[in-house]
Design a protein around this motif. Structure first.
Motif, short mmCIF file in Angstrom:
data_model
loop_
_atom_site.label_atom_id
_atom_site.label_comp_id
_atom_site.label_asym_id
_atom_site.label_seq_id
_atom_site.Cartn_x
_atom_site.Cartn_y
_atom_site.Cartn_z
N GLU A 1 -10.55 -35.92 34.63
CA GLU A 1 -10.35 -34.88 33.50
C GLU A 1 -11.37 -33.78 33.40
O GLU A 1 -12.45 -34.53 33.49
CB GLU A 1 -10.82 -35.15 32.02
N LEU B 1 -13.53 -30.39 31.33
CA LEU B 1 -13.12 -29.96 30.21
C LEU B 1 -14.05 -28.76 30.33
O LEU B 1 -15.18 -28.72 30.54
CB LEU B 1 -14.05 -30.45 28.78
N THR C 1 -4.71 -26.04 26.76
CA THR C 1 -4.23 -28.36 27.31
C THR C 1 -2.68 -27.84 27.52
O THR C 1 -2.12 -27.72 26.76
CB THR C 1 -4.37 -29.12 25.84
N ALA D 1 -1.75 -34.05 27.13
CA ALA D 1 -2.41 -34.24 25.55
C ALA D 1 -2.88 -35.89 25.50
O ALA D 1 -4.30 -35.88 25.08
CB ALA D 1 -2.50 -33.40 25.12
N LEU E 1 -5.47 -37.85 27.83
CA LEU E 1 -7.15 -37.31 27.51
C LEU E 1 -8.19 -37.34 26.99
O LEU E 1 -7.53 -38.24 25.46
CB LEU E 1 -7.32 -35.54 27.23
N ASN F 1 -11.52 -35.80 23.50
CA ASN F 1 -11.59 -34.56 22.26
C ASN F 1 -12.42 -35.08 21.63
O ASN F 1 -13.02 -34.37 20.78
CB ASN F 1 -10.59 -36.09 21.33
N ARG G 1 -14.65 -32.32 22.97
CA ARG G 1 -13.95 -30.84 22.65
C ARG G 1 -14.71 -29.96 20.96
O ARG G 1 -15.35 -29.58 21.08
CB ARG G 1 -12.47 -30.43 23.02
N HIS H 1 -8.58 -27.36 28.80
CA HIS H 1 -9.01 -28.98 28.47
C HIS H 1 -7.28 -30.07 29.47
O HIS H 1 -6.64 -29.86 28.43
CB HIS H 1 -9.34 -29.47 27.88
N THR H 2 -7.70 -30.50 30.83
CA THR H 2 -6.84 -30.91 31.47
C THR H 2 -7.07 -31.94 31.95
O THR H 2 -8.50 -32.54 31.66
CB THR H 2 -6.14 -29.88 32.14
#
Length: 279
Positions: free
Chosen positions: A27, A29, A113, A130, A133, A136, A139, A152-153
């Protein structure tokens, strides 16, 4: 002696199979840093292009597919207004929804995303949805601090050696266009010739690329007893004279699965976590 060689071969085959079946998910970000007024680094120097002989781009097909569907559904981004339309106030013509159109240029800003479908397979590398992930809260914390998330992926992949592991093509943020690639968005210019000559830049291909994404680069993970990250990105901004200035972000780091790692740069930051998947 023959038995010993046979056992060695079998052990090598077993180790190779076990290595290929070690799957992970990562992941990522990425966010923009605040402007530093006293930053002494010179970002005006031209850098060589970021390249690799083995790359994998999962974002372009996904974004293109979504833009194609938006075009078919009549999204205003793909409607062309002729000079006659502006005079008689009729509905604009439908856009050209086929592979001849550079649909990626329809995005002024890419989604934070990618809207990838949820999967649980171990066949080939794929993007996380989504819902899969987990950053959160991180973010939201960045937003509260006044920082701007760009991407964000995440994706799932089989562990591979440095020579076999592909570099993931990542890009995000605004579509920054040079002055030569900036076309009027309306027909308010009173010059008749200018009105007739104006074209929508979604439907014509320039001789050379005249735009780039705010974030562009490659992100590679390879496995050699430990996990290693190689990340190279250009983080770009448009100057007052219309030129595009890019700062190079380059990192190579050994990481441990499950730990959250922070990669820093004056222009951008990156939060990364590699997690074991089904092992």
């Amino acid at each position: 002696m023959l038995l010993k060689k046979t056992l060695i071969i079998l052990c090598c085959l077993f180790s190779s199979t076990a290595f290929a079946e070690r799957w992970f998910e990562v992941e990522v970000l990425i966010f923009k840093q605040r402007p530093a007024p006293y930053l002494q680094e010179d970002f005006s120097l031209k850098q060589p292009a970021i390249t690799d002989t083995n790359t994998l781009d999962l974002l372009t097909p996904l974004y293109t597919k979504q833009a194609m569907q938006a075009c078919i559904d009549g999204d205003k981004r793909f409607q062309q207004q002729t000079f006659t339309d502006s005079l008689v106030n009729t509905n604009p013509q439908s856009g050209v929804c086929n592979n001849s159109t550079d649909l990626m240029q329809s995005y002024d800003t890419l989604p934070l995303t990618p809207l990838a479908p949820s999967q649980e397979s171990m066949q080939q590398t794929y993007l996380l949805s989504a819902e899969q992930l987990q950053f959160n809260s991180q973010r939201q914390a960045l937003v509260r601090k006044g920082l701007t998330p760009l991407l964000h992926t995440g994706w799932r992949f089989a562990g591979a050696s440095k020579s076999r592991a592909p570099s993931m093509v990542l890009f995000a943020g605004k579509n920054i266009k040079t002055a030569l690639n900036t076309a009027p968005s309306s027909y308010e210019n009173p010059d008749f010739i200018s009105l007739v000559a104006t074209k929508n830049n979604y439907f014509e291909q320039p001789a050379e690329p005249l735009s780039k994404w705010e974030l562009e680069g490659l992100f590679k993970i390879h496995l050699r007893h430990y996990l290693f990250i190689t990340a190279s990105f250009d983080i770009s901004q448009q100057l007052e004279n219309g030129e595009i200035e890019s700062a190079r972000f380059s990192q190579f780091r050994r990481v441990i699965s499950g730990e959250v790692h922070y990669l820093d740069h004056p222009r951008m930051g990156m939060i990364v976590q590699i997690r074991k998947f089904n092992h």
